[in-house]
Design a protein around this motif. Structure first.
Motif, PDB file in Angstrom:
ATOM      1  N   THR A   1       0.855  -1.193   0.000  1.00  0.00           N
ATOM      2  CA  THR A   1       0.000   0.000   0.000  1.00  0.00           C
ATOM      3  C   THR A   1       0.888   1.239   0.000  1.00  0.00           C
ATOM      4  N   SER A   2       0.264   2.414   0.128  1.00  0.00           N
ATOM      5  CA  SER A   2       1.026   3.661   0.170  1.00  0.00           C
ATOM      6  C   SER A   2       1.473   4.015   1.583  1.00  0.00           C
ATOM      7  N   GLY A   3       1.123   3.218   2.584  1.00  0.00           N
ATOM      8  CA  GLY A   3       1.532   3.496   3.954  1.00  0.00           C
ATOM      9  C   GLY A   3       0.526   3.002   4.972  1.00  0.00           C
ATOM     10  N   GLY A   4       0.762   3.358   6.237  1.00  0.00           N
ATOM     11  CA  GLY A   4      -0.084   2.879   7.316  1.00  0.00           C
ATOM     12  C   GLY A   4      -1.525   3.328   7.224  1.00  0.00           C
ATOM     13  N   THR A   5      -1.741   4.566   6.803  1.00  0.00           N
ATOM     14  CA  THR A   5      -3.112   5.079   6.707  1.00  0.00           C
ATOM     15  C   THR A   5      -3.924   4.290   5.694  1.00  0.00           C
ATOM     16  N   GLU A   6      -3.362   4.070   4.512  1.00  0.00           N
ATOM     17  CA  GLU A   6      -4.097   3.286   3.516  1.00  0.00           C
ATOM     18  C   GLU A   6      -4.297   1.855   3.991  1.00  0.00           C
ATOM     19  N   SER A   7      -3.280   1.281   4.634  1.00  0.00           N
ATOM     20  CA  SER A   7      -3.418  -0.085   5.142  1.00  0.00           C
ATOM     21  C   SER A   7      -4.575  -0.184   6.130  1.00  0.00           C
ATOM     22  N   ASN A   8      -4.664   0.792   7.037  1.00  0.00           N
ATOM     23  CA  ASN A   8      -5.761   0.778   8.010  1.00  0.00           C
ATOM     24  C   ASN A   8      -7.116   1.021   7.353  1.00  0.00           C
ATOM     25  N   ASN A   9      -7.156   1.936   6.398  1.00  0.00           N
ATOM     26  CA  ASN A   9      -8.405   2.186   5.673  1.00  0.00           C
ATOM     27  C   ASN A   9      -8.866   0.938   4.943  1.00  0.00           C
ATOM     28  N   LEU A  10      -7.943   0.287   4.243  1.00  0.00           N
ATOM     29  CA  LEU A  10      -8.283  -0.931   3.506  1.00  0.00           C
ATOM     30  C   LEU A  10      -8.733  -2.026   4.462  1.00  0.00           C
ATOM     31  N   ALA A  11      -8.065  -2.131   5.609  1.00  0.00           N
ATOM     32  CA  ALA A  11      -8.440  -3.157   6.579  1.00  0.00           C
ATOM     33  C   ALA A  11      -9.838  -2.912   7.135  1.00  0.00           C
ATOM     34  N   LEU A  12     -10.092  -1.698   7.602  1.00  0.00           N
ATOM     35  CA  LEU A  12     -11.375  -1.422   8.256  1.00  0.00           C
ATOM     36  C   LEU A  12     -12.544  -1.578   7.292  1.00  0.00           C
ATOM     37  N   ILE A  13     -12.440  -0.961   6.134  1.00  0.00           N
ATOM     38  CA  ILE A  13     -13.551  -1.015   5.185  1.00  0.00           C
ATOM     39  C   ILE A  13     -13.584  -2.359   4.462  1.00  0.00           C
ATOM     40  N   GLY A  14     -12.431  -2.782   3.966  1.00  0.00           N
ATOM     41  CA  GLY A  14     -12.382  -4.004   3.167  1.00  0.00           C
ATOM     42  C   GLY A  14     -12.723  -5.255   3.945  1.00  0.00           C
ATOM     43  N   LEU A  15     -12.201  -5.360   5.167  1.00  0.00           N
ATOM     44  CA  LEU A  15     -12.486  -6.546   5.975  1.00  0.00           C
ATOM     45  C   LEU A  15     -13.916  -6.551   6.492  1.00  0.00           C
ATOM     46  N   ALA A  16     -14.417  -5.373   6.874  1.00  0.00           N
ATOM     47  CA  ALA A  16     -15.807  -5.306   7.347  1.00  0.00           C
ATOM     48  C   ALA A  16     -16.778  -5.672   6.235  1.00  0.00           C
ATOM     49  N   GLU A  17     -16.536  -5.131   5.040  1.00  0.00           N
ATOM     50  CA  GLU A  17     -17.385  -5.472   3.896  1.00  0.00           C
ATOM     51  C   GLU A  17     -17.278  -6.957   3.561  1.00  0.00           C
ATOM     52  N   GLY A  18     -16.059  -7.482   3.649  1.00  0.00           N
ATOM     53  CA  GLY A  18     -15.876  -8.905   3.368  1.00  0.00           C
ATOM     54  C   GLY A  18     -16.598  -9.784   4.354  1.00  0.00           C
ATOM     55  N   ALA A  19     -16.534  -9.418   5.647  1.00  0.00           N
ATOM     56  CA  ALA A  19     -17.220 -10.210   6.675  1.00  0.00           C
ATOM     57  C   ALA A  19     -18.733 -10.128   6.513  1.00  0.00           C
ATOM     58  N   ARG A  20     -19.232  -8.943   6.189  1.00  0.00           N
ATOM     59  CA  ARG A  20     -20.670  -8.798   5.992  1.00  0.00           C
ATOM     60  C   ARG A  20     -21.133  -9.543   4.744  1.00  0.00           C
ATOM     61  N   GLY A  21     -20.253  -9.639   3.747  1.00  0.00           N
ATOM     62  CA  GLY A  21     -20.604 -10.401   2.557  1.00  0.00           C
ATOM     63  C   GLY A  21     -20.838 -11.871   2.863  1.00  0.00           C
ATOM     64  N   ARG A  22     -20.166 -12.374   3.889  1.00  0.00           N
ATOM     65  CA  ARG A  22     -20.355 -13.765   4.304  1.00  0.00           C
ATOM     66  C   ARG A  22     -21.576 -13.937   5.211  1.00  0.00           C
ATOM     67  N   ASP A  23     -21.823 -12.913   6.031  1.00  0.00           N
ATOM     68  CA  ASP A  23     -22.901 -13.010   7.021  1.00  0.00           C
ATOM     69  C   ASP A  23     -23.552 -11.636   7.136  1.00  0.00           C
ATOM     70  N   ARG A  24     -24.733 -11.468   6.575  1.00  0.00           N
ATOM     71  CA  ARG A  24     -25.372 -10.156   6.482  1.00  0.00           C
ATOM     72  C   ARG A  24     -25.723  -9.547   7.832  1.00  0.00           C
ATOM     73  N   LYS A  25     -25.800 -10.358   8.879  1.00  0.00           N
ATOM     74  CA  LYS A  25     -26.158  -9.792  10.191  1.00  0.00           C
ATOM     75  C   LYS A  25     -24.975  -9.100  10.864  1.00  0.00           C
ATOM     76  N   ARG A  26     -23.786  -9.302  10.326  1.00  0.00           N
ATOM     77  CA  ARG A  26     -22.601  -8.699  10.955  1.00  0.00           C
ATOM     78  C   ARG A  26     -22.407  -7.281  10.417  1.00  0.00           C
ATOM     79  N   ARG A  27     -22.938  -6.347  11.177  1.00  0.00           N
ATOM     80  CA  ARG A  27     -22.947  -4.940  10.760  1.00  0.00           C
ATOM     81  C   ARG A  27     -22.317  -4.013  11.802  1.00  0.00           C
ATOM     82  N   ARG A  28     -21.526  -4.579  12.705  1.00  0.00           N
ATOM     83  CA  ARG A  28     -20.913  -3.751  13.735  1.00  0.00           C
ATOM     84  C   ARG A  28     -19.400  -3.959  13.756  1.00  0.00           C
ATOM     85  N   ILE A  29     -18.680  -2.886  14.027  1.00  0.00           N
ATOM     86  CA  ILE A  29     -17.225  -2.907  14.098  1.00  0.00           C
ATOM     87  C   ILE A  29     -16.821  -2.418  15.480  1.00  0.00           C
ATOM     88  N   VAL A  30     -15.894  -3.119  16.109  1.00  0.00           N
ATOM     89  CA  VAL A  30     -15.405  -2.732  17.433  1.00  0.00           C
ATOM     90  C   VAL A  30     -13.953  -2.283  17.313  1.00  0.00           C
TER      91      VAL A  30
END
Length: 393
Positions: free
Chosen positions: A75-104
């Protein structure tokens, strides 16, 4: 800029370039593959791809935790890595299970995590913050109270970028997995300074410039079994997870800096921790008006080269500027938030009174900063605080 000599003590913001990293850049520039696209099919493109994959292997090995080279996304650095992780992983998890709509997340995360709250809300996620204890540590029991069957992702940093407090990542990851959530850790400050305990983590963020590599290159390591929705499209690079022609020069320099930082880590860690403890003892001695932000022990519960203190009755801005005049470069907490005149959100979450938190100071360094330089800094800080508060030295 004057010819004045400065002693740089803001490595947590960005560490000076290591010679090994600069040498890797020079070698790249002098090689036939300089400028070659690693996605091209010709010989130079294939060689560039081979060297890029070598950097990928080095980083996967140094991060540890059984991550594979194919798990490394540049990636271009820590900020992009964190952005990709938070959005990308949350979307990926919700794609598997639609009830998972919360991030801690923890309440002491870097702004590249916390500032995503509004974006994630627009995407249909709720964000739940977890508070640390008074020493800045997030416990597994505190996390467990926030977990439930609706949690898609948990993101808690490996070590805080203001206090240096190391988090119990393995325990937090296991608690997250018991609730069926994906676990990500921002290891940008910890990587290259302490061994990472990420065998149970699903994703890890790291960045080059914190360890003496170039600015503008980082990585997100994501295990192959974990779904990740990309944030950029067009080209299919990084196995379709992050589009755009890769920066081979930056990746090679990143890997070189990582190898240099992680070499003899136990010995280096002990050396730097010893210098930090001596600095704490001097500047936080009784009567100085300076206190540590946390009682977490250096090199056990805190990063070895990060000293986090607060001066009573003096504001951070005047301290930073006064020390700058004296030739010492430090910061008031996170450099990413240095324009803010309010108390640090990290110290506020720890329950530190605002009047005290407004005098926070972060001194950060590695083995390249001598004991003599730190002693000179201590003299300057003690003199400055004594003058500003009217205390006798």
């Amino acid at each position: 800029m004057s010819d004045k000599d400065f002693i740089y003590l803001d490595y947590a913001a960005s560490a000076p370039a290591r010679e090994e990293s600069l040498a890797a850049e020079r070698a790249y520039e002098q090689s036939p593959i300089a400028g070659a696209n690693p996605n091209s099919l010709h010989s130079l493109g294939r060689e560039a791809a081979r060297q890029l994959d070598g950097a990928r292997r080095d980083l996967a090995r140094l991060v540890g935790g059984r991550f594979r080279p194919s798990d490394v996304i540049f990636t271009s650095g820590g900020t992009e890595s964190n952005n990709l992780a938070l959005i990308g992983l949350a979307e990926g998890a919700r794609g598997r299970d639609r009830k998972r709509r919360r991030i801690v997340v923890s309440a002491i995360e870097h702004d590249s995590v916390l500032d995503l709250t509004g974006v994630l809300h627009d995407l249909g996620f709720d964000v739940t913050p977890v508070s640390p204890d008074r020493d800045g540590r997030v416990s597994a029991s505190a996390l467990e109270h926030a977990l439930g069957p609706d949690v898609a992702l948990v993101s808690i940093m490996s070590a805080n970028n203001e206090t240096g407090v190391v988090q119990p990542v393995a325990e937090l990851a296991r608690a997250s997995h018991k609730a069926g959530a994906v676990f990500h850790t921002d290891a940008v400050q910890a990587f290259g300074r302490i061994p990472l305990d990420v065998a149970d983590a699903d994703a890890v963020s790291i960045a080059a410039h914190k360890i003496g590599g170039p600015v503008g290159i980082g990585a997100l390591l994501v295990r192959g079994r974990v779904p990740l929705r990309p944030l950029s499209y067009g080209g299919g690079q990084e196995a379709g997870r992050r589009a755009g022609t890769q920066d081979v020069r930056g990746a090679l320099a990143f890997a070189a800096a990582a190898k240099a930082s992680c070499a003899d880590l136990a010995q280096t860690r002990a050396l730097v921790a010893g210098r930090a403890n001596r600095l704490y003892q001097r500047i936080c001695a009784p009567g100085t008006g300076i206190v540590p932000t946390t009682s977490a022990v250096v090199d056990e519960g805190r990063l070895p080269g990060m000293v986090s203190v607060m001066a009573q009755g003096v504001d951070s801005e005047s301290l930073v500027l006064g020390l700058d005049d004296a030739g010492f470069e430090v910061s008031a907490g996170s450099a990413c938030s240095s324009a803010s005149l309010d108390a640090s959100h990290v110290l506020t979450a720890m329950g530190i009174p605002r009047t005290l938190a407004l005098g926070s100071l972060r001194i950060s360094f590695d083995e390249r900063v001598s004991q003599e330089s730190l002693d000179a800094f201590a003299d300057a800080l003690l003199d400055l605080v004594a003058k500003r508060t009217g205390r006798a030295k």
